[in-house]
Design a protein around this motif. Structure first.
Motif, short mmCIF file in Angstrom:
data_model
loop_
_atom_site.label_atom_id
_atom_site.label_comp_id
_atom_site.label_asym_id
_atom_site.label_seq_id
_atom_site.Cartn_x
_atom_site.Cartn_y
_atom_site.Cartn_z
N THR A 195 -4.71 -16.12 -8.60
CA THR A 195 -5.07 -16.44 -7.21
C THR A 195 -5.26 -15.17 -6.40
N ALA A 196 -6.46 -14.98 -5.85
CA ALA A 196 -6.74 -13.79 -5.05
C ALA A 196 -5.88 -13.77 -3.79
N LEU A 197 -5.52 -12.58 -3.36
CA LEU A 197 -4.63 -12.40 -2.22
C LEU A 197 -5.13 -13.16 -0.99
N ALA A 198 -6.42 -13.07 -0.70
CA ALA A 198 -6.97 -13.70 0.49
C ALA A 198 -6.94 -15.22 0.42
N ARG A 199 -6.69 -15.76 -0.77
CA ARG A 199 -6.64 -17.22 -0.92
C ARG A 199 -5.23 -17.77 -0.71
N HIS A 200 -4.22 -16.87 -0.69
CA HIS A 200 -2.86 -17.39 -0.50
C HIS A 200 -2.10 -16.70 0.63
N GLN A 201 -2.72 -15.70 1.28
CA GLN A 201 -2.08 -15.03 2.42
C GLN A 201 -3.06 -14.98 3.59
N ALA A 202 -2.65 -15.55 4.73
CA ALA A 202 -3.51 -15.51 5.91
C ALA A 202 -3.66 -14.09 6.43
N GLN A 203 -2.59 -13.30 6.33
CA GLN A 203 -2.62 -11.88 6.71
C GLN A 203 -2.44 -11.06 5.44
N THR A 204 -3.47 -10.35 5.03
CA THR A 204 -3.43 -9.63 3.76
C THR A 204 -2.85 -8.22 3.87
N ASP A 205 -2.55 -7.78 5.09
CA ASP A 205 -1.88 -6.49 5.27
C ASP A 205 -0.38 -6.74 5.11
N LEU A 206 0.11 -6.59 3.89
CA LEU A 206 1.49 -6.95 3.60
C LEU A 206 2.48 -5.98 4.25
N ALA A 207 2.11 -4.72 4.37
CA ALA A 207 3.00 -3.76 5.04
C ALA A 207 3.19 -4.14 6.50
N LEU A 208 2.13 -4.61 7.13
CA LEU A 208 2.22 -5.04 8.53
C LEU A 208 3.17 -6.22 8.66
N ARG A 209 3.07 -7.16 7.75
CA ARG A 209 3.95 -8.33 7.80
C ARG A 209 5.39 -7.95 7.54
N ALA A 210 5.62 -7.03 6.60
CA ALA A 210 7.00 -6.61 6.30
C ALA A 210 7.63 -5.92 7.50
N ALA A 211 6.82 -5.21 8.27
CA ALA A 211 7.33 -4.50 9.44
C ALA A 211 7.92 -5.46 10.47
N ALA A 212 7.52 -6.73 10.42
CA ALA A 212 8.04 -7.72 11.36
C ALA A 212 9.54 -7.92 11.20
N TYR A 213 10.07 -7.53 10.04
CA TYR A 213 11.52 -7.63 9.82
C TYR A 213 12.28 -6.41 10.34
N GLY A 214 11.57 -5.50 10.96
CA GLY A 214 12.23 -4.32 11.49
C GLY A 214 12.40 -3.21 10.47
N MET A 215 11.69 -3.31 9.34
CA MET A 215 11.75 -2.28 8.31
C MET A 215 10.65 -1.25 8.53
N VAL A 216 10.93 -0.02 8.14
CA VAL A 216 9.89 0.99 8.07
C VAL A 216 8.96 0.60 6.93
N SER A 217 7.68 0.44 7.21
CA SER A 217 6.75 -0.09 6.21
C SER A 217 5.41 0.61 6.32
N TRP A 218 4.80 0.89 5.18
CA TRP A 218 3.44 1.39 5.21
C TRP A 218 2.76 1.15 3.86
N ALA A 219 1.43 1.20 3.90
CA ALA A 219 0.61 0.98 2.70
C ALA A 219 0.29 2.32 2.05
N VAL A 220 0.13 2.29 0.72
CA VAL A 220 -0.07 3.50 -0.07
C VAL A 220 -1.19 3.27 -1.07
N ASP A 221 -1.98 4.31 -1.34
CA ASP A 221 -2.98 4.25 -2.40
C ASP A 221 -2.26 4.28 -3.74
N GLY A 222 -2.11 3.12 -4.34
CA GLY A 222 -1.37 3.01 -5.59
C GLY A 222 -2.11 3.50 -6.81
N MET A 223 -3.33 3.99 -6.65
CA MET A 223 -4.08 4.54 -7.77
C MET A 223 -3.99 6.06 -7.81
N ASP A 224 -3.26 6.65 -6.87
CA ASP A 224 -3.11 8.10 -6.77
C ASP A 224 -1.63 8.43 -6.93
#
Length: 341
Positions: A195-224
């Protein structure tokens, strides 16, 4: 099963100097994972490995880069796609291969197989077949460290599919509420099984959603691998400093199907080839060649050394004994009654 680990100093918390030796070590670690997984495909196709098997090909930079930020005293909790995590953590290829073969010399005595690798001596706590199942376990490990004032990090890997599970949200909430020393690493490979991410998550920026819990969060280029290592070091330093849990969304991609049983018909072949152009292993090798840090002869020698290592692991697994039938009930219950205060 706990395997003996050789003493090694904790990796420095400071950002490393990008010297040729460090680049080569990263390349070797990623290549070890890639070649091990490729051999597993061959063995599985020959019916020498049975059961479910999920390959880490394409995501090597995440496991290798994150492990550079961890010390031997830190804990790591993984998923069912954990061969790469285990190898990067230092679990020997021989112990992993024996586990895949169901042999008693495996890291879980042959009882776990591909999805349940475990090595308490290296503080590698699985391998978990349940989607998101490792998250509450990781929170428990982190809580224990906080309650006993041990300055350690518990790192938990999980996928974008697990982000939709209740375990993630319960763990994130309590980790932030209790300021647990927890590093949450979401390997977002864009697909929760098929299942593609956009088909099961209304907001696909997962770091942004995690930040809602008050955690330091950011996205990273996982291919580097360098981007992963830098982000993981920064996050681990924050956790050690007592600033609570951190969340890293590693944007990566698996080149193979979800599992060996998956026909992989939900992805366009052009999409897969596009991501392969960003292959983390060959990308680092190319940068090293351009910097004149890797010759063809050195690459061949590295490949030969890793091939010999994996050949030896397969041979040892072949020769290793299976667990005797009379021992199969061992470890199902505690052999002695534990006296608790």
């Amino acid at each position: 099963m706990t395997t003996t680990r050789s003493p090694r100093a904790p990796r420095p918390a400071a950002r490393p100097n990008r010297q040729a030796a460090h680049r080569l070590a990263l390349l070797e670690s990623m290549l070890r994972v890639r070649r091990f997984e490729e051999r597993c495909v061959e063995l599985y196709s020959a019916a020498r490995i049975r059961g479910f098997m999920h390959l880490y090909i394409g995501e090597e930079a995440v496991a290798v880069g994150v492990n550079e930020a961890l010390t031997d005293d830190d804990a790591l909790v993984s998923t069912y796609r954990e061969h790469g995590h285990a190898l990067a953590r230092g679990v020997p290829a021989e112990a992993i291969m024996a586990e895949m073969f169901g042999k008693v010399t495996g890291c879980s005595r042959g009882r776990g197989g591909s999805m349940h690798l475990f090595d308490a001596g290296r503080r590698f706590y699985g391998g978990n077949a349940i989607v998101g199942g490792g998250l509450p376990l990781a929170a428990g490990l982190a809580l224990a460290d906080r309650m006993t004032a041990r300055n350690r990090v518990t790192c938990c890997f999980f996928g974008d599919g697990a982000f939709a599970e209740g375990e993630f949200h319960e763990t994130a909430n309590l980790a932030a509420l209790w300021q647990l020393p927890l590093l949450l690493v979401c390997e977002n490979n864009l697909y929760a099984m098929g299942t593609a991410l956009a088909r099961h998550q209304a907001q696909t920026d997962l770091a942004l959603r995690a930040a809602a819990y008050g955690m330091v969060s950011w996205a990273v280029d996982g291919m580097d691998v360098f981007a992963v290592e830098d982000a993981a070091r920064r996050a681990a330093e924050g956790v050690r400093a007592g600033t609570g849990p951190h969340f890293l969304e590693m944007r990566t991609y698996r080149f193979r199907a979800h599992s060996m049983y998956d026909s992989d018909r939900y992805r366009d072949k052009a999409e897969i080839e596009h991501w392969k152009e960003r292959d983390p292993v060959e990308g680092l090798a190319r940068r090293m060649r351009e910097a004149k840090e890797l010759t063809d002869r050195a690459r061949t020698a590295l490949e030969d050394r890793l091939a010999a290592e994996i050949d030896a692991a397969v041979e040892a697994a072949d020769k290793a004994p299976e667990e005797p039938v009379e021992d199969l009930l061992k470890y199902v219950t505690s052999p002695v009654e534990v006296t608790r205060p």
